[in-house]
Design a protein around this motif. Structure first.
Motif, PDB file in Angstrom:
ATOM      1  N   ARG A 175       0.868  -1.184   0.000  1.00 27.79           N
ATOM      2  CA  ARG A 175       0.000   0.000   0.000  1.00 27.79           C
ATOM      3  C   ARG A 175       0.896   1.222   0.000  1.00 27.79           C
ATOM      4  NH1 ARG A 175      -5.191  -1.224   0.275  1.00 27.79           N
ATOM      5  NH2 ARG A 175      -5.860  -3.153   1.311  1.00 27.79           N
ATOM      6  N   ASP A 176       0.541   2.181  -0.846  1.00 29.62           N
ATOM      7  CA  ASP A 176       1.331   3.392  -0.897  1.00 29.62           C
ATOM      8  C   ASP A 176       0.918   4.349   0.212  1.00 29.62           C
ATOM      9  OD1 ASP A 176      -1.037   4.596  -1.731  1.00 29.62           O
ATOM     10  OD2 ASP A 176      -0.438   4.718  -3.841  1.00 29.62           O
ATOM     11  N   SER A 177       1.445   5.543   0.226  1.00 29.76           N
ATOM     12  CA  SER A 177       1.172   6.499   1.307  1.00 29.76           C
ATOM     13  C   SER A 177      -0.288   6.921   1.359  1.00 29.76           C
ATOM     14  CB  SER A 177       2.069   7.734   1.149  1.00 29.76           C
ATOM     15  OG  SER A 177       1.870   8.333  -0.121  1.00 29.76           O
ATOM     16  N   ASP A 178      -1.019   6.748   0.256  1.00 27.65           N
ATOM     17  CA  ASP A 178      -2.448   7.076   0.224  1.00 27.65           C
ATOM     18  C   ASP A 178      -3.327   5.885   0.592  1.00 27.65           C
ATOM     19  OD1 ASP A 178      -1.914   9.688  -0.614  1.00 27.65           O
ATOM     20  OD2 ASP A 178      -1.823   9.061  -2.724  1.00 27.65           O
ATOM     21  N   GLY A 179      -2.688   4.733   0.842  1.00 29.12           N
ATOM     22  CA  GLY A 179      -3.444   3.528   1.183  1.00 29.12           C
ATOM     23  C   GLY A 179      -3.919   2.735  -0.011  1.00 29.12           C
ATOM     24  N   SER A 180      -3.504   3.113  -1.217  1.00 30.06           N
ATOM     25  CA  SER A 180      -3.913   2.403  -2.430  1.00 30.06           C
ATOM     26  C   SER A 180      -3.061   1.149  -2.628  1.00 30.06           C
ATOM     27  CB  SER A 180      -3.779   3.313  -3.649  1.00 30.06           C
ATOM     28  OG  SER A 180      -4.606   4.452  -3.511  1.00 30.06           O
ATOM     29  N   SER A 181      -3.634   0.125  -3.250  1.00 30.94           N
ATOM     30  CA  SER A 181      -2.943  -1.142  -3.493  1.00 30.94           C
ATOM     31  C   SER A 181      -1.959  -1.011  -4.647  1.00 30.94           C
ATOM     32  CB  SER A 181      -3.947  -2.245  -3.810  1.00 30.94           C
ATOM     33  OG  SER A 181      -4.835  -2.451  -2.727  1.00 30.94           O
ATOM     34  N   VAL A 182      -0.792  -1.613  -4.458  1.00 28.44           N
ATOM     35  CA  VAL A 182       0.237  -1.612  -5.499  1.00 28.44           C
ATOM     36  C   VAL A 182       0.823  -3.016  -5.603  1.00 28.44           C
ATOM     37  CG1 VAL A 182       2.346  -0.557  -6.367  1.00 28.44           C
ATOM     38  CG2 VAL A 182       0.827   0.774  -4.890  1.00 28.44           C
TER      39      VAL A 182
END
Length: 232
Positions: free
Chosen positions: A150-157
């Motif tokens: 999860r990136d700093s915005d909480g999105s899945s990567v």
């Protein structure tokens, strides 16, 4: 005198013989090595090879298994099922020994993808500040994704890791992303293609598909400082 026959598949030791010898190969072609001092190597897999004191690992001549070795006084004859023969005439034997090497664990390469995956999982903020690891080997119906983050915005990567980044790796990550983005609990899922080296064609394809490329420094991930001089 009876011939002493050693069948290749029954050999259980490595045998090292240093001898002054000449070698004649008879088969699809003929080859001759004149008299000289050489190393004769009889391996547990049955192979017999003739080495000089150069050429690194490459033998001057050899017979691969399956084959068998017949030892007569002063002459070795190595033969295979095709009727090819390696005839080694021994003028003087300087050394003859057998050695048990034991089980072979296999080659472990430093810096393979598994090591890179482990190191990047431990230092996932290399990919960005505030990043966190969800799971290594994240399962999908078509195979595991190396890292799910999860990136700093909480999105899945989804992160695909290679030693050398080529087009096949980009295609692999693309398939993962197409599948992962069908899951409403994960979508939207973006991708990162990480490798020690990324070929220009792979980088172009990845960026065209909205996949971010990251070049990994293996030593830096391991915490090894570079040897170059720095001003600060």
């Amino acid at each position: 005198m009876l011939d002493i026959v050693i069948v290749a598949r029954t050999l259980c030791r490595v045998r090292l013989v240093i001898a002054r010898c000449k070698v004649d190969y008879v088969g699809r072609l003929t080859a001759h090595l004149p008299m000289a001092q050489r190393l004769l190597l009889v391996k547990a897999d049955g192979s017999v090879s003739v080495h000089s004191d150069d050429r690194a690992y490459k033998p001057l001549n050899w017979m691969s298994p399956p084959c068998w070795l017949i030892e007569d006084p002063g002459v070795w004859t190595v033969q295979n099922k095709a009727g090819e023969k390696l005839v080694i005439s021994l003028e003087e034997v300087l050394h003859d020994s057998k050695h048990e090497l034991g089980p072979e664990p296999g080659l472990v390469k430093d810096g393979v993808e598994a090591h890179l995956q482990q190191l990047l999982a431990e230092h996932v903020t290399t990919l960005g500040d505030g990043w966190s690891l969800v799971r290594r080997e994240f399962p999908t119906a078509i195979g595991p994704v190396d890292l799910m983050c999860r990136d700093s915005d909480g999105s899945s990567v989804a992160v695909e890791i290679k030693r050398r980044g080529e087009i096949d790796g980009v295609e692999q990550l693309t398939r993962y992303l197409e599948l992962l983005n069908r899951d409403p609990l994960l979508s939207p899922v973006t991708g990162v293609f990480a490798a020690q080296q990324i070929k220009p064609q792979a980088r172009t394809l990845a960026e065209d598909r909205g996949i971010r490329c990251v070049t990994l420094d293996y030593d830096q991930l391991r915490g090894i400082e570079p040897d170059e001089f720095r001003l600060f």
